[in-house]
Design a protein around this motif. Structure first.
Motif, PDB file in Angstrom:
ATOM      1  N   UNK A  68      37.732  36.042 -42.184  1.00 13.48           N
ATOM      2  CA  UNK A  68      36.610  35.564 -43.037  1.00 13.48           C
ATOM      3  C   UNK A  68      35.401  35.799 -42.671  1.00 13.48           C
ATOM      4  N   UNK A  69      35.453  34.720 -41.527  1.00 19.95           N
ATOM      5  CA  UNK A  69      34.209  34.409 -40.601  1.00 19.95           C
ATOM      6  C   UNK A  69      34.735  34.177 -39.076  1.00 19.95           C
ATOM      7  N   UNK A  70      35.194  34.004 -38.536  1.00 19.20           N
ATOM      8  CA  UNK A  70      35.759  33.387 -37.087  1.00 19.20           C
ATOM      9  C   UNK A  70      35.242  34.827 -36.321  1.00 19.20           C
ATOM     10  N   UNK A  71      36.370  35.642 -36.425  1.00 19.37           N
ATOM     11  CA  UNK A  71      36.457  36.794 -36.201  1.00 19.37           C
ATOM     12  C   UNK A  71      35.217  38.167 -36.197  1.00 19.37           C
ATOM     13  N   UNK A  72      34.834  38.127 -37.647  1.00 14.89           N
ATOM     14  CA  UNK A  72      33.551  38.246 -37.029  1.00 14.89           C
ATOM     15  C   UNK A  72      32.337  38.598 -36.428  1.00 14.89           C
ATOM     16  N   UNK A  73      32.101  37.383 -36.648  1.00 11.70           N
ATOM     17  CA  UNK A  73      31.421  36.596 -35.685  1.00 11.70           C
ATOM     18  C   UNK A  73      32.098  36.742 -34.724  1.00 11.70           C
ATOM     19  N   UNK A  74      33.092  36.577 -33.576  1.00 12.92           N
ATOM     20  CA  UNK A  74      32.523  36.546 -32.262  1.00 12.92           C
ATOM     21  C   UNK A  74      32.964  38.295 -31.987  1.00 12.92           C
ATOM     22  N   UNK A  75      33.455  39.014 -33.240  1.00 11.64           N
ATOM     23  CA  UNK A  75      33.738  40.469 -32.621  1.00 11.64           C
ATOM     24  C   UNK A  75      31.781  40.881 -32.638  1.00 11.64           C
ATOM     25  N   UNK A  76      30.763  39.906 -33.671  1.00 16.15           N
ATOM     26  CA  UNK A  76      29.482  40.314 -32.904  1.00 16.15           C
ATOM     27  C   UNK A  76      28.893  39.736 -32.134  1.00 16.15           C
ATOM     28  N   UNK A  77      29.599  38.522 -31.869  1.00 17.83           N
ATOM     29  CA  UNK A  77      28.379  37.963 -30.101  1.00 17.83           C
ATOM     30  C   UNK A  77      29.247  38.539 -29.220  1.00 17.83           C
ATOM     31  N   UNK A  78      30.492  39.212 -29.384  1.00 12.04           N
ATOM     32  CA  UNK A  78      31.476  39.811 -28.062  1.00 12.04           C
ATOM     33  C   UNK A  78      29.977  41.511 -28.042  1.00 12.04           C
ATOM     34  N   UNK A  79      29.699  41.746 -29.094  1.00 11.32           N
ATOM     35  CA  UNK A  79      28.886  42.970 -28.729  1.00 11.32           C
ATOM     36  C   UNK A  79      27.572  43.259 -28.560  1.00 11.32           C
ATOM     37  N   UNK A  80      27.389  42.261 -29.340  1.00 11.84           N
ATOM     38  CA  UNK A  80      25.289  41.235 -29.052  1.00 11.84           C
ATOM     39  C   UNK A  80      25.062  40.971 -27.431  1.00 11.84           C
ATOM     40  N   UNK A  81      26.413  40.718 -26.353  1.00 15.25           N
ATOM     41  CA  UNK A  81      26.267  39.880 -25.079  1.00 15.25           C
ATOM     42  C   UNK A  81      27.135  41.476 -24.317  1.00 15.25           C
ATOM     43  N   UNK A 176      29.025  29.657 -29.047  1.00 15.33           N
ATOM     44  CA  UNK A 176      28.219  29.397 -27.618  1.00 15.33           C
ATOM     45  C   UNK A 176      27.521  30.030 -27.783  1.00 15.33           C
ATOM     46  N   UNK A 177      26.590  29.207 -26.601  1.00 17.04           N
ATOM     47  CA  UNK A 177      24.837  30.046 -26.986  1.00 17.04           C
ATOM     48  C   UNK A 177      25.151  31.065 -26.165  1.00 17.04           C
ATOM     49  N   UNK A 178      24.394  32.137 -26.876  1.00 22.80           N
ATOM     50  CA  UNK A 178      24.356  33.123 -26.476  1.00 22.80           C
ATOM     51  C   UNK A 178      23.922  33.428 -24.287  1.00 22.80           C
ATOM     52  N   UNK A 179      23.047  32.619 -24.307  1.00 24.76           N
ATOM     53  CA  UNK A 179      22.692  32.996 -22.956  1.00 24.76           C
ATOM     54  C   UNK A 179      23.524  32.096 -21.832  1.00 24.76           C
ATOM     55  N   UNK A 180      24.618  31.232 -22.416  1.00 25.62           N
ATOM     56  CA  UNK A 180      25.485  30.729 -21.796  1.00 25.62           C
ATOM     57  C   UNK A 180      26.538  31.512 -21.924  1.00 25.62           C
ATOM     58  N   UNK A 182      26.357  34.309 -21.914  1.00 24.42           N
ATOM     59  CA  UNK A 182      26.200  35.924 -20.911  1.00 24.42           C
ATOM     60  C   UNK A 182      25.723  35.670 -19.469  1.00 24.42           C
ATOM     61  N   UNK A 183      25.605  34.203 -19.199  1.00 21.55           N
ATOM     62  CA  UNK A 183      26.165  34.040 -18.014  1.00 21.55           C
ATOM     63  C   UNK A 183      27.313  33.717 -17.037  1.00 21.55           C
ATOM     64  N   UNK A 184      28.161  33.887 -18.320  1.00 19.06           N
ATOM     65  CA  UNK A 184      29.613  33.197 -18.310  1.00 19.06           C
ATOM     66  C   UNK A 184      29.981  34.626 -17.534  1.00 19.06           C
ATOM     67  N   UNK A 185      29.851  35.518 -18.101  1.00 16.19           N
ATOM     68  CA  UNK A 185      30.051  36.698 -18.080  1.00 16.19           C
ATOM     69  C   UNK A 185      29.315  37.429 -16.915  1.00 16.19           C
ATOM     70  N   UNK A 186      28.187  37.246 -16.173  1.00 19.47           N
ATOM     71  CA  UNK A 186      27.866  37.147 -15.545  1.00 19.47           C
ATOM     72  C   UNK A 186      28.714  37.092 -14.539  1.00 19.47           C
ATOM     73  N   UNK A 187      28.974  36.013 -14.107  1.00 16.65           N
ATOM     74  CA  UNK A 187      29.712  35.150 -13.311  1.00 16.65           C
ATOM     75  C   UNK A 187      30.699  35.755 -12.877  1.00 16.65           C
ATOM     76  N   UNK A 188      31.719  36.459 -14.097  1.00 18.72           N
ATOM     77  CA  UNK A 188      32.998  36.658 -14.423  1.00 18.72           C
ATOM     78  C   UNK A 188      33.023  38.459 -13.136  1.00 18.72           C
ATOM     79  N   UNK A 189      31.681  38.863 -13.567  1.00 18.96           N
ATOM     80  CA  UNK A 189      31.984  39.967 -13.200  1.00 18.96           C
ATOM     81  C   UNK A 189      31.200  40.396 -12.361  1.00 18.96           C
ATOM     82  N   UNK A 190      30.893  39.029 -11.209  1.00 16.02           N
ATOM     83  CA  UNK A 190      30.398  38.931  -9.801  1.00 16.02           C
ATOM     84  C   UNK A 190      31.737  38.404  -8.885  1.00 16.02           C
ATOM     85  N   UNK A 191      32.787  38.007  -9.554  1.00 16.13           N
ATOM     86  CA  UNK A 191      33.796  37.528  -9.241  1.00 16.13           C
ATOM     87  C   UNK A 191      34.919  38.109  -8.439  1.00 16.13           C
TER      88      UNK A 191
END
Length: 191
Positions: A68-81, A176-180, A182-191
């Motif tokens: 009801x909450x955690x998954x759709x919120x997380x999936x929406x966040x992932x979509x935005x990121x 997690x805050x969006x800027x943090x 997205x920064x983690x995902x950018x770092x992951x892509x660079x790794x």
């Protein structure tokens, strides 16, 4: 709802040491053993394993489509990121693994995921296969009966990040805050 909040709180607390002070090697890779072999199927019914994810960094989240909450919120966040990352998002595997294989068939996953970024893949399998994958990834989940005969599932809420070789890098905490994130995902892509 109270149990879900408690489980979410416990999952956040469990993820905090990983994010804040988990041991890393000199290249900054985690020394924690999270992840491992699994044999599941994707939303198209095709077999997938941990080897299917090698070659690209991976963000993986364990949840369920009736959440009801955690998954759709997380999936929406992932979509935005992913949208924020733009074309760089194509350099990632993003996976939603169901911890509710009784209801989350490939068809159900496909329907659910149609609401989010099309690059997010869904995995499910037999209850035993899902339990093995969850154990390898150190995911907590537990079926909780509800009035009327239905059930919900308490589960971990962090997104786990892995490099292209399948080595655990770290988590993104729930909400997690969006800027943090997205920064983690950018770092992951660079790794």
């Amino acid at each position: 709802m109270r149990r879900m909040l408690i489980a979410t709180g416990l999952a956040v607390l469990a993820a905090m040491p990983l994010a804040a002070c988990h041991p890393k090697d000199e290249a900054g890779r985690s020394l924690l053993q999270i992840g491992g072999p699994f044999n599941l199927i994707d939303q198209d019914g095709k077999p997938v394993s941990e080897k299917s994810l090698l070659g690209k960094p991976t963000a993986i989240f364990f949840g369920f489509t009736y959440c009801p909450e955690v998954c759709p919120t997380t999936m929406a966040d992932l979509t935005s990121w992913l949208k924020t990352l733009g074309p760089d998002a194509d350099k990632l595997n993003v996976v939603f693994v169901s911890v509710d294989p009784e209801r989350d068939t490939p068809r159900q996953l496909k329907t659910y995921l149609s609401n989010f970024d099309p690059r997010i893949r869904g995995f499910t399998g037999t209850p035993a296969a899902v339990a093995k994958a969850a154990k390898e990834y150190r995911i907590y989940y537990q079926k909780v009966p509800q009035d009327g005969g239905g059930y919900t599932i308490d589960h971990s809420s962090a997104i786990y990040l892995f490099d292209a070789k399948g080595q655990f890098v770290g988590p993104i905490g729930y909400q997690s805050p969006a800027d943090r994130a997205v920064a983690q995902l950018r770092d992951l892509i660079k790794s």
